[in-house]
Design an enzyme around this catalytic site. Sequence first.
Site, PDB file in Angstrom:
ATOM      1  CG  ASP A 194      -1.926   1.048   1.284  1.00  0.00           C
ATOM      2  OD1 ASP A 194      -2.799   1.045   0.396  1.00  0.00           O
ATOM      3  OD2 ASP A 194      -1.874   1.894   2.189  1.00  0.00           O
ATOM      4  CD  GLU A 236      -2.032   2.365  -3.497  1.00  0.00           C
ATOM      5  OE1 GLU A 236      -3.138   2.834  -3.815  1.00  0.00           O
ATOM      6  OE2 GLU A 236      -1.688   2.183  -2.314  1.00  0.00           O
TER       7      GLU A 236
END
EC number: 3.2.1.70
Length: 536
Positions: A194, A236
Amino acid sequence: MQKHWWHKATVYQIYPKSFMDTNGDGIGDLKGITSKLDYLQKLGVMAIWLSPVYDSPMDDNGYDIANYEAITDIFGNMADMDNLLTQAKMRGIKIIMDLVVNHTSDEHAWFIEAREHPDSSERDYYIWCDQPNDLESIFGGSAWQYDDKSDQYYLHFFSKKQPDLNWENANLRQKIYDMMNFWIDKGIGGFRMDVIDMIGKIPAQHIVSNGPKLHAYLKEMNAASFGQHDLLTVGETWGATPEIAKQYSNPVNHELSMVFQFEHIGLQHKPEAPKWDYVKELNVPALKTIFNKWQTELELGQGWNSLFWNNHDLPRVLSIWGNTGKYREKSAKALAILLHLMRGTPYIYQGEEIGMTNYPFKDLNELDDIESLNYAKEAFTNGKSMETIMDSIRMIGRDNARTPMQWDASQNAGFSTADKTWLPVNPNYKDINVQAALKNSNSIFYTYQQLIQLRKENDWLVDADFELLPTADKVFAYLRKVREERYLIVVNVSDQEEVLEIDVDKQETLISNTNESAALANHKLQPWDAFCIKIN
């Protein structure tokens, strides 16, 4: 180029809260995921990216972690997690954990200690200052939160309950690598990372992403954890270019397997504008330019890309770029064919394979998403009408992707027996559901199944070069070329008939949502026609 299992894999993202509820509380759980593994095996996916299931107060639906080595009660317990890993492995499916190490929850033991004892070693696991600068949170407002206990401010680029970690601290980094090895030892298949491009931040210099030490941290992480195993790691990286993607994913750099780049997603809103200023009409020539850039500049052997339309943060692609009316099924198949036959690892978001759509939200009471609610509050204060605000949320808000999975035509689409589900079920579930899709041999599901199988069986999907072909604006056509083989992919990305100005000699059809022979013979593409053919 050394081949890895993930070059030919398709990954399926599960948002646990919305996938399948087995205990009737209106919230999905780990047992629910395990109960649907046969369905995912039938689809053919080789891996599941599991959005966070760690212990969390759920301020941001699990992206605020209080304990990385425990499961949050609403999803079950560690025994349920171990059983999911075992059952998935029996079906040849790997579990990719969502790694959230840019920040923790403010209820994590580290932060509690840091707050209570400013002289503790944990204090330096977070980022504090006496005088905040003008950095802003991605969720709106200042990125600095005053803490009256210590008379200092801490940094949070997301909610104030998600304090940012200080990656400069070597002890903290080691604790993170130890935690990753805890999960690797359990037999997971990798990590989705993330907002990983933010861990090298230097707040005092206004450097938020792609900080100078980012790649050094990733190399260290690789060596200390997953580098010794054949795991899928995907970062990401919102601001990545092909050059930056090579830094992350070139095997010689020993960082990650691949990245999520979002340049094509930027076409969902006006240039340089916030995401809420959405653009309904897809700019197909711009999409072609972006995909062409990524397919040709991220060369084979020098890096690897991910292919996706949807995830838990994005609107349903059918609602923003496809057709949710007459051509819903055809446009869903067309968008899948367009994407899956490029180079990269495809990701499917739950419900995409049956053509799920955005939810017709009427008011803020139906929402859960912190980002949407913060936007509504801020926009209303700044004079926007509630009608305009709801219009943006209906089109682009994150809850669109998070409504419960539609399994059948029974109560709550078969997701839960609860009187009320945590988010409302889309009213179109009686028509759009898994049971109906499996019964219809011409459904979107079987197109996805076919695309997944094609990737497993055909090396050219990994190796072949990409060449964008000149066509009408709304026609996306490209060649994949390797040695003597040529594959032509053609998609009409529109509700109108289009002219196809390509003369080819067809050898065989690999996949289609139309009669491609007719299209090739009379040079006319019907709305949302899509096919891949091998040519001489």
